[in-house]
Each structure stands twice: as structure tokens, then as C-alpha cells.
Design a protein around this motif. Structure first.
Motif, PDB file in Angstrom:
ATOM      1  N   ALA A  96       0.831  -1.212   0.000  1.00  0.00           N
ATOM      2  CA  ALA A  96       0.000   0.000   0.000  1.00  0.00           C
ATOM      3  C   ALA A  96       0.863   1.259   0.000  1.00  0.00           C
ATOM      4  N   LEU A  97       1.956   1.242   0.728  1.00  0.00           N
ATOM      5  CA  LEU A  97       2.865   2.393   0.744  1.00  0.00           C
ATOM      6  C   LEU A  97       3.480   2.624  -0.631  1.00  0.00           C
ATOM      7  N   LEU A  98       3.889   1.562  -1.282  1.00  0.00           N
ATOM      8  CA  LEU A  98       4.513   1.691  -2.596  1.00  0.00           C
ATOM      9  C   LEU A  98       3.536   2.231  -3.635  1.00  0.00           C
ATOM     10  N   ARG A  99       2.243   2.053  -3.413  1.00  0.00           N
ATOM     11  CA  ARG A  99       1.249   2.569  -4.361  1.00  0.00           C
ATOM     12  C   ARG A  99       1.117   4.083  -4.283  1.00  0.00           C
ATOM     13  N   PHE A 100       1.689   4.713  -3.283  1.00  0.00           N
ATOM     14  CA  PHE A 100       1.722   6.171  -3.248  1.00  0.00           C
ATOM     15  C   PHE A 100       2.708   6.725  -4.281  1.00  0.00           C
ATOM     16  N   ALA A 211       3.211   7.957  10.753  1.00  0.00           N
ATOM     17  CA  ALA A 211       1.786   8.082  10.424  1.00  0.00           C
ATOM     18  C   ALA A 211       1.390   9.550  10.332  1.00  0.00           C
ATOM     19  N   TYR A 212       1.903  10.362  11.231  1.00  0.00           N
ATOM     20  CA  TYR A 212       1.550  11.789  11.224  1.00  0.00           C
ATOM     21  C   TYR A 212       1.936  12.439   9.897  1.00  0.00           C
ATOM     22  N   PHE A 213       3.159  12.224   9.452  1.00  0.00           N
ATOM     23  CA  PHE A 213       3.615  12.895   8.236  1.00  0.00           C
ATOM     24  C   PHE A 213       3.061  12.247   6.967  1.00  0.00           C
ATOM     25  N   LEU A 214       2.813  10.941   7.001  1.00  0.00           N
ATOM     26  CA  LEU A 214       2.150  10.313   5.856  1.00  0.00           C
ATOM     27  C   LEU A 214       0.733  10.850   5.694  1.00  0.00           C
ATOM     28  N   ASN A 215       0.025  10.985   6.802  1.00  0.00           N
ATOM     29  CA  ASN A 215      -1.327  11.546   6.732  1.00  0.00           C
ATOM     30  C   ASN A 215      -1.302  12.994   6.271  1.00  0.00           C
ATOM     31  N   ARG A 216      -0.415  13.777   6.851  1.00  0.00           N
ATOM     32  CA  ARG A 216      -0.378  15.210   6.554  1.00  0.00           C
ATOM     33  C   ARG A 216       0.013  15.504   5.115  1.00  0.00           C
ATOM     34  N   HIS A 217       1.045  14.836   4.630  1.00  0.00           N
ATOM     35  CA  HIS A 217       1.608  15.192   3.326  1.00  0.00           C
ATOM     36  C   HIS A 217       1.098  14.333   2.170  1.00  0.00           C
ATOM     37  N   VAL A 218       0.684  13.112   2.457  1.00  0.00           N
ATOM     38  CA  VAL A 218       0.366  12.172   1.380  1.00  0.00           C
ATOM     39  C   VAL A 218      -1.121  11.828   1.329  1.00  0.00           C
ATOM     40  N   GLU A 220      -4.003  12.953   3.293  1.00  0.00           N
ATOM     41  CA  GLU A 220      -5.028  13.998   3.364  1.00  0.00           C
ATOM     42  C   GLU A 220      -5.137  14.820   2.078  1.00  0.00           C
ATOM     43  N   PRO A 221      -4.022  15.239   1.447  1.00  0.00           N
ATOM     44  CA  PRO A 221      -4.158  15.985   0.183  1.00  0.00           C
ATOM     45  C   PRO A 221      -4.824  15.185  -0.929  1.00  0.00           C
ATOM     46  N   ARG A 222      -4.757  13.850  -0.859  1.00  0.00           N
ATOM     47  CA  ARG A 222      -5.346  12.993  -1.892  1.00  0.00           C
ATOM     48  C   ARG A 222      -6.715  12.457  -1.476  1.00  0.00           C
ATOM     49  N   GLY A 223      -7.169  12.829  -0.291  1.00  0.00           N
ATOM     50  CA  GLY A 223      -8.442  12.308   0.198  1.00  0.00           C
ATOM     51  C   GLY A 223      -8.390  10.831   0.514  1.00  0.00           C
ATOM     52  N   LEU A 224      -7.223  10.349   0.974  1.00  0.00           N
ATOM     53  CA  LEU A 224      -7.044   8.932   1.262  1.00  0.00           C
ATOM     54  C   LEU A 224      -6.811   8.713   2.748  1.00  0.00           C
ATOM     55  N   GLU A 225      -6.764   7.455   3.145  1.00  0.00           N
ATOM     56  CA  GLU A 225      -6.409   7.066   4.499  1.00  0.00           C
ATOM     57  C   GLU A 225      -5.303   6.022   4.427  1.00  0.00           C
ATOM     58  N   LEU A 226      -4.511   5.951   5.487  1.00  0.00           N
ATOM     59  CA  LEU A 226      -3.531   4.885   5.557  1.00  0.00           C
ATOM     60  C   LEU A 226      -4.251   3.537   5.567  1.00  0.00           C
ATOM     61  N   SER A 227      -3.615   2.538   4.998  1.00  0.00           N
ATOM     62  CA  SER A 227      -4.269   1.244   4.835  1.00  0.00           C
ATOM     63  C   SER A 227      -4.573   0.597   6.184  1.00  0.00           C
ATOM     64  N   SER A 228      -5.664  -0.155   6.225  1.00  0.00           N
ATOM     65  CA  SER A 228      -5.999  -0.909   7.433  1.00  0.00           C
ATOM     66  C   SER A 228      -4.937  -1.951   7.734  1.00  0.00           C
ATOM     67  N   ALA A 229      -4.208  -2.395   6.684  1.00  0.00           N
ATOM     68  CA  ALA A 229      -3.132  -3.363   6.904  1.00  0.00           C
ATOM     69  C   ALA A 229      -2.030  -2.762   7.769  1.00  0.00           C
ATOM     70  N   ARG A 230      -1.804  -1.460   7.646  1.00  0.00           N
ATOM     71  CA  ARG A 230      -0.802  -0.817   8.496  1.00  0.00           C
ATOM     72  C   ARG A 230      -1.228  -0.890   9.961  1.00  0.00           C
ATOM     73  N   ASP A 231      -2.493  -0.606  10.229  1.00  0.00           N
ATOM     74  CA  ASP A 231      -2.993  -0.714  11.600  1.00  0.00           C
ATOM     75  C   ASP A 231      -2.813  -2.139  12.119  1.00  0.00           C
ATOM     76  N   GLY A 232      -3.110  -3.109  11.271  1.00  0.00           N
ATOM     77  CA  GLY A 232      -2.948  -4.501  11.671  1.00  0.00           C
ATOM     78  C   GLY A 232      -1.502  -4.844  11.962  1.00  0.00           C
ATOM     79  N   PHE A 233      -0.597  -4.334  11.132  1.00  0.00           N
ATOM     80  CA  PHE A 233       0.832  -4.586  11.342  1.00  0.00           C
ATOM     81  C   PHE A 233       1.307  -3.957  12.645  1.00  0.00           C
ATOM     82  N   VAL A 234       0.913  -2.711  12.885  1.00  0.00           N
ATOM     83  CA  VAL A 234       1.333  -2.010  14.109  1.00  0.00           C
ATOM     84  C   VAL A 234       0.861  -2.770  15.342  1.00  0.00           C
ATOM     85  N   GLN A 235      -0.416  -3.140  15.370  1.00  0.00           N
ATOM     86  CA  GLN A 235      -0.964  -3.834  16.532  1.00  0.00           C
ATOM     87  C   GLN A 235      -0.317  -5.203  16.721  1.00  0.00           C
ATOM     88  N   ALA A 236      -0.133  -5.935  15.633  1.00  0.00           N
ATOM     89  CA  ALA A 236       0.469  -7.273  15.734  1.00  0.00           C
ATOM     90  C   ALA A 236       1.921  -7.178  16.191  1.00  0.00           C
TER      91      ALA A 236
END
Length: 251
Positions: A96-100, A211-218, A220-236
Motif C-alpha cells: 500500500a505504501l509503494l502505491r503512493f 503516520a503523522y507525516f504520511l497523513n499530513r503530506h500524502v 489527506e491531500p489525496r483524500g485517502l487514508e492509511l491502509s488498514s493493513a498498516r494498523d494490523g501490522f502495528v498492533q500485531a
């Protein structure tokens, strides 16, 4: 048009009755799509699992066409990756990150980093630290790199413990103390020398920072959200690290 390159499978989707469109991160040609004929066959399905490394030959009549892939397996790590939640979420989150990034834009260092992380996903501390560094590298390639080498206020390279949410630059303890509640924490493993091992708190700080800078710079300007897989990775990752290092009890 034709080239052959080392590639890591990011994902596939159905195309027609028997074929797939494969998305791969290649060493020299960036994130690249291509059709694989009979890609849904019993022979090809194990090869085209996310996280596997293949030798991919891409052909097309014109460069702007989607083209076709012919692939040969090099390293089939997907079976191992499917055994742990960290690995499953990690592969999806990095894809998902590489798709940016623009398709077909070469990023050989990200290809190398992706391979290293895939080989270290069984260790939560290593996986978490490498993932944070991967996110920082993606930010850098998108033009939003952070300056964590010297204090934005004093120019010093020592005792850097904060990151300014406005400038993305490191701030030393004394200069940032009056505004500590507004600052982002700089993880110890990203500090000067980067020699400290990542623990649960440091990884939490690292995940929050990127996460803060990905949201701010990448995002939010595109109207996107970080992938749910990232949340899953962080928690796991944090859960596995806590389980591997339980708090000491006083008898």
C-alpha cells in the motif's frame, strides 16, 4: 519493448478466465503491472503469492501498454510469511505504501529495503524498526523527507528527542522542552548513531511519527487514508513484542 528484472510480487487480480494482472516491485523499473497468461493455474498460483521474489520478463508492443509478464521463481517466501500476522499485514502494508509512488518510477533502494524487511518479519523488534525506516524512505522519495540529523533550533546533533510537527525537523531536549506537549517524540533508534535497539515505546513513537507525516503530506491531500493493513501490522508487532518481553514481576 522488453526487459528482464528481479521483482517482488505485491499482489495479483483476476483478468479474464485464466489470467491475472500482477503488480510487482522491480529492482530497476519501479512498481510495474503486467498480465500473466494462465496466472491462475496450479503451477503459477504458488509463485505469484505476495512477498515472493521472481525473475520477471516484461514484453509489450509499446512502452505505454500494460504488457505481459513471464516469471520464474527465485525465492518463494510466501509460505513462511503466511504463518504470522506480522508478516501477512506487513506485506500488505508495504504494498500500500509503494502505491503512493508513481507507477514505473525506479526506486532501487526501496526494492532493497523491501527484500530486507521480508526476510526479518519473524522478529517484531527488527520488523517494526525496519518498517518505520521504510516509511521514512517513502516519504523522502515523495519529497517530504524528515531532517532528523540536527536540532532545528540550535544545530546540535546531540540529545535529539523531539520532532517538530510543522517542519519535520529534529529538536533537542533543551530547545523543545517548553513545547514538549506539542512535539512528536523522536524514537531512540532513529537518534544520533541509531544504535539503540527498538523497544515497545520506541516503536510506538516511530509508528506515530511516520503516520503523522504520511497523513499530513500524502493521504489527506489525496483524500485517502492509511491502509488498514498498516494498523494490523502495528498492533500485531507491538503485541508480539510485548509477549516476547513481559514486564518483570516483583516476588
Amino acid at each position: 519493448m522488453q526487459w528482464t528484472d528481479e521483482a517482488i510480487v505485491l499482489g495479483v487480480r483476476r483478468h479474464g478466465e485464466t489470467s491475472v494482472i500482477a503488480e510487482m516491485m522491480t529492482r530497476s523499473h519501479g512498481r510495474h503491472l503486467g498480465v500473466i497468461r494462465s496466472g491462475r493455474s496450479r503451477t503459477m498460483q504458488p509463485v505469484l503469492q505476495p512477498g515472493n521474489t521472481v525473475e520477471a520478463t516484461w514484453r509489450a508492443r509499446l512502452d505505454e501498454h500494460i504488457g505481459e509478464y513471464r516469471v520464474e521463481p527465485l525465492e518463494l517466501r510466501a509460505g513462511r510469511l503466511m504463518e504470522a500476522a506480522i508478516a501477512v499485514y506487513g506485506v500488505q502494508a508495504m504494498a500500500a505504501l509503494l502505491r503512493f509512488l508513481p507507477e514505473r518510477d525506479p526506486h532501487p533502494h526501496l526494492f532493497e529495503m523491501l527484500g530486507v524487511i521480508l526476510d526479518h518479519l519473524e522478529d517484531p523488534a527488527d520488523a517494526g524498526e525496519l518498517f518505520v525506516r521504510f516509511e521514512l524512505a517513502v516519504l523522502e522519495d515523495l519529497g517530504f523527507g524528515l531532517d532528523l540529523a540536527r536540532c532545528a533550533a540550535t544545530g546540535e546533533a546531540d540529545d535529539l528527542v523531539f520532532v517538530s510537527p510543522k517542519s519535520g525537523r529534529a529538536v533537542c531536549r533543551t530547545a523543545g522542552a517548553p513545547w514538549a506537549d506539542r512535539m512528536l517524540a523522536l524514537p531512540v533508534f532513529l537518534g544520533a548513531g541509531g544504535s539503540s535497539a527498538a523497544d515497545g515505546q520506541a516503536l510506538s513513537d516511530g509508528f506515530r511519527l511516520t503516520a503523522y507525516f504520511l497523513n499530513r503530506h500524502v493521504c489527506e491531500p489525496r483524500g485517502l487514508e492509511l491502509s488498514s493493513a498498516r494498523d494490523g501490522f502495528v498492533q500485531a508487532t507491538l503485541k508480539a513484542l510485548a509477549a516476547a518481553n513481559p514486564p518483570e514481576t516483583v516476588s
